[in-house]
Motif scaffolding. Structure first.
Motif, mmCIF file in Angstrom:
data_model
loop_
_atom_site.group_PDB
_atom_site.id
_atom_site.type_symbol
_atom_site.label_atom_id
_atom_site.label_comp_id
_atom_site.label_asym_id
_atom_site.label_seq_id
_atom_site.Cartn_x
_atom_site.Cartn_y
_atom_site.Cartn_z
ATOM 1 N N ILE A 65 34.509 -26.999 48.102
ATOM 2 C CA ILE A 65 33.964 -26.626 46.790
ATOM 3 C C ILE A 65 33.339 -25.180 46.398
ATOM 4 O O ILE A 65 33.377 -24.710 45.344
ATOM 5 C CB ILE A 65 32.916 -27.646 46.352
ATOM 6 C CG1 ILE A 65 33.551 -28.984 46.472
ATOM 7 C CG2 ILE A 65 32.145 -27.487 45.084
ATOM 8 C CD1 ILE A 65 32.563 -30.237 46.681
ATOM 9 N N ALA A 66 32.739 -24.557 47.436
ATOM 10 C CA ALA A 66 32.098 -23.205 47.167
ATOM 11 C C ALA A 66 33.284 -22.265 46.854
ATOM 12 O O ALA A 66 33.037 -21.299 46.211
ATOM 13 C CB ALA A 66 31.373 -22.781 48.501
ATOM 14 N N THR A 67 34.470 -22.574 47.517
ATOM 15 C CA THR A 67 35.627 -21.432 47.342
ATOM 16 C C THR A 67 36.004 -21.832 45.995
ATOM 17 O O THR A 67 36.468 -20.937 45.443
ATOM 18 C CB THR A 67 36.761 -21.838 48.445
ATOM 19 O OG1 THR A 67 36.100 -21.739 49.787
ATOM 20 C CG2 THR A 67 37.989 -21.101 48.393
ATOM 21 N N VAL A 204 41.704 -41.373 43.402
ATOM 22 C CA VAL A 204 41.339 -42.798 43.036
ATOM 23 C C VAL A 204 39.927 -42.800 43.252
ATOM 24 O O VAL A 204 39.231 -42.884 44.348
ATOM 25 C CB VAL A 204 42.108 -43.680 43.563
ATOM 26 C CG1 VAL A 204 41.632 -45.265 43.697
ATOM 27 C CG2 VAL A 204 43.481 -43.535 43.531
ATOM 28 N N GLY A 205 38.846 -43.210 42.274
ATOM 29 C CA GLY A 205 37.550 -43.362 42.294
ATOM 30 C C GLY A 205 36.760 -42.207 41.799
ATOM 31 O O GLY A 205 37.071 -41.018 42.103
ATOM 32 N N SER A 206 35.852 -42.549 40.753
ATOM 33 C CA SER A 206 35.344 -41.538 39.995
ATOM 34 C C SER A 206 33.793 -41.527 40.484
ATOM 35 O O SER A 206 32.776 -41.000 39.499
ATOM 36 C CB SER A 206 35.414 -41.691 38.588
ATOM 37 O OG SER A 206 34.674 -43.254 38.374
ATOM 38 N N GLY A 207 33.213 -42.026 41.553
ATOM 39 C CA GLY A 207 32.025 -41.650 42.063
ATOM 40 C C GLY A 207 31.909 -40.369 42.519
ATOM 41 O O GLY A 207 32.512 -39.367 42.054
ATOM 42 N N VAL A 208 30.671 -39.971 43.166
ATOM 43 C CA VAL A 208 30.251 -38.683 43.722
ATOM 44 C C VAL A 208 31.337 -37.857 44.529
ATOM 45 O O VAL A 208 31.938 -36.893 43.832
ATOM 46 C CB VAL A 208 28.968 -38.658 44.541
ATOM 47 C CG1 VAL A 208 28.791 -37.364 44.915
ATOM 48 C CG2 VAL A 208 27.869 -39.123 43.775
ATOM 49 N N THR A 209 32.006 -38.509 45.482
ATOM 50 C CA THR A 209 33.091 -37.956 45.954
ATOM 51 C C THR A 209 34.522 -37.741 45.297
ATOM 52 O O THR A 209 34.955 -36.520 45.320
ATOM 53 C CB THR A 209 33.576 -39.024 47.411
ATOM 54 O OG1 THR A 209 32.454 -38.950 48.205
ATOM 55 C CG2 THR A 209 34.586 -38.203 48.080
ATOM 56 N N GLY A 210 34.914 -38.795 44.530
ATOM 57 C CA GLY A 210 36.018 -38.595 43.682
ATOM 58 C C GLY A 210 35.709 -37.342 42.605
ATOM 59 O O GLY A 210 36.684 -36.435 42.523
ATOM 60 N N ALA A 211 34.847 -37.263 42.015
ATOM 61 C CA ALA A 211 34.432 -36.255 40.920
ATOM 62 C C ALA A 211 34.339 -34.826 41.581
ATOM 63 O O ALA A 211 34.851 -33.982 41.069
ATOM 64 C CB ALA A 211 32.892 -36.720 40.268
ATOM 65 N N PHE A 213 35.761 -33.638 44.380
ATOM 66 C CA PHE A 213 37.056 -33.256 44.723
ATOM 67 C C PHE A 213 37.869 -33.089 43.714
ATOM 68 O O PHE A 213 38.879 -32.150 43.761
ATOM 69 C CB PHE A 213 37.721 -34.211 45.854
ATOM 70 C CG PHE A 213 37.144 -33.915 47.055
ATOM 71 C CD1 PHE A 213 37.464 -32.904 47.839
ATOM 72 C CD2 PHE A 213 36.546 -35.325 47.766
ATOM 73 C CE1 PHE A 213 36.929 -32.653 49.224
ATOM 74 C CE2 PHE A 213 36.109 -35.010 49.134
ATOM 75 C CZ PHE A 213 36.053 -33.667 49.910
ATOM 76 N N ALA A 214 38.148 -33.960 42.760
ATOM 77 C CA ALA A 214 38.798 -33.737 41.608
ATOM 78 C C ALA A 214 38.375 -32.216 40.812
ATOM 79 O O ALA A 214 39.198 -31.720 40.672
ATOM 80 C CB ALA A 214 38.606 -34.949 40.650
#
Length: 488
Positions: A65-67, A204-211, A213-214
């Protein structure tokens, strides 16, 4: 957290034996506390010191994410008068331009190397402190004994202990109809082995992890489709923050499919096809399954030892991390308290302090600060607005946009806000939300206010640097001063 049976703590002093099963933040922080208290400490870890947090979850994901953040920052270049050499990266530009700037193989090589280096640092620190390390998979053989199976299938090792801490973490939840293969259908632990950027990534999945990485892969140049089964992304977070982030996602070209649930995913000739429960099919090059985690408690010997677990398989603990069995404690994601590395670490520290007779303050979930590493970041602490409403609590609140902050203007920041909640009479700060760049850093003064029951006037009277983003926190507190009933 369920009520559990009380257990007698041991007097402080040397020669107490402690076995920690799991070398993640909950485990290695507990080991350090116990060792400094004079205990004989052994950590059992099957994959590598630092656990999933360091090797496959927090450290690698935030490095990726920092990249991606560099490309998000570059969006403001034209506004700031900076030429980008003919390679525009503003919202709405061709994602192919972004992809041409990213060498994902090099990015992931760095991600894995940094995670390995952090794991080595954890191991080195434990060894310097005199903590024993046993490689293998541990399970309970009663409440005061741990049996370790080596990874090579050799002879088992038996460790007796006065105190046992279980910190076995969790693994990604998968769908039976979308089993990860590490190539096209992926869990979040498998993303760091991709050599090429996904052309079209379905999340697939809009929780913390999904958001998270998306947002990261969209910034890197992938065409991203976010499948959300709820009305909005981040359904468990502050509504205003979630709506702002979803708006930012859409403005950057991401497709957000609300109220859409994935039924399954399968490989195609050159990608994947995700079938939704309403019959629609979404095609892409890769799919990431981000639908939560499962505690690593199966096969741990919990039932045989008499340790209570929830219906979801999480180990039941109290606020000092005790299980239902004397001398056995648990920390981290295997407890289901809060899936945060900081909480796991604090649970481990509290557990060992309590077990070895040191002074200890029980875990206060209301003082836990959390952050979502999207762009913009979303940080929260204390009571949420939904929590206050659902309890019928009286509160006053104010929300100030970052767009009018002078430092934000200098950096080309347009999206974000500061929101504070306070008691209408006492003026005590009850909670807060910060949305913006480096919200994970900006939330700290609000965390101090919540932890120490400071009033809005206490916050308002503290100096902030001019210009600074933190100045908006002070301004929000000053606004709330007029909403709080004066005391006599």
């Amino acid at each position: 957290m369920a009520a559990v049976a009380a257990s007698t703590t041991l007097p402080a002093g040397p020669n107490h034996s402690v076995v920690v099963v799991g070398g993640g933040p909950g485990g290695y922080e507990a080991a350090l506390v116990a060792r400094r208290a004079g205990a004989d400490v052994t950590v059992v870890e099957r994959h590598g010191l630092g656990g999933a947090a360091v090797l496959t979850d927090v450290v690698p994901s935030k490095t990726l994410i920092a990249t991606a953040e560099w490309l998000t920052i570059a969006e403001s270049a034209p506004e700031l008068g900076i030429r980008t050499g003919g390679a525009p990266v503003s919202p709405g530009d061709d994602q192919g331009v972004r992809r041409s700037l990213v060498d994902l193989q090099a990015v992931n090589t760095r991600v894995r190397a940094l995670a390995a280096a952090q794991s080595a640092d954890v191991r080195g620190r434990l060894e310097r402190e005199g903590v024993g390390i046993v490689v293998g998979e541990g399970r309970l053989d009663g409440p005061s004994r741990v049996v370790v199976t080596p990874p090579d299938g050799g002879d088992e090792v038996t460790l007796d202990a006065d105190i046992v801490l279980l910190a076995t973490g969790a693994t990604p939840r998968t769908l039976p109809t979308a089993a990860p293969d590490g190539e096209r259908i992926l869990s979040w632990t498998q993303l760091y082995h991709l050599d090429e950027l996904p052309e079209r990534l379905i999340v697939v999945g809009s929780g913390v992890t999904g958001a998270e990485f998306a947002g990261a892969y969209q910034a890197l140049g992938s065409d991203v489709v976010l499948v959300s089964s709820r009305d909005r992304v981040l359904p468990g977070e502050d509504e205003d923050a979630a709506e702002l982030l979803e708006g930012v996602f859409r403005s950057r070209g991401m497709t957000v499919m609300s109220r859409s649930r994935a039924a399954g995913a399968e490989r195609t000739a050159d990608g994947v096809a995700v079938t939704l429960t309403d019959g629609r099919v979404v095609e892409g090059s890769h799919v990431l399954i981000a639908v939560g985690g499962v505690p690593n408690t199966e096969g741990l010997g919990l039932a045989e030892a008499g340790i209570e677990v929830s219906d979801s398989g999480h180990i039941q603990v109290d606020r000092v991390s005790r299980t239902s069995v004397r001398g056995v404690y648990a920390a981290g994601d295997c407890t289901g308290v809060l899936p945060l590395a900081s909480v796991a670490a604090q649970q481990g520290r509290v557990a060992m302090a309590h077990a070895l007779g040191d002074a200890v303050a029980p875990l206060r979930l209301g003082a836990v600060a959390a952050n979502i590493f999207t762009a913009p970041e979303i940080a929260t602490v204390g009571y949420s607005e939904e929590g206050l409403r659902s309890k019928g609590s009286r509160y006053v609140t104010t929300t100030l946009p970052l767009a009018r902050n002078p430092r934000a203007k200098m950096h080309g920041v347009h999206d974000g806000f500061v929101k504070l909640f306070a008691h209408p009479e006492a003026g005590v700060v009850l909670g807060g939300v910060v949305v913006g760049p480096r919200a994970s850093e900006l939330i700290f003064p609000v965390t101090l206010a919540v932890s120490h029951r400071l009033t809005v006037d206490d916050v308002a009277e503290a100096f902030t640097v001019y210009p600074s983003l933190s100045g908006t926190i002070g301004e929000a507190a000053r606004v709330l001063h007029n909403s709080v009933a004066p005391t006599t």
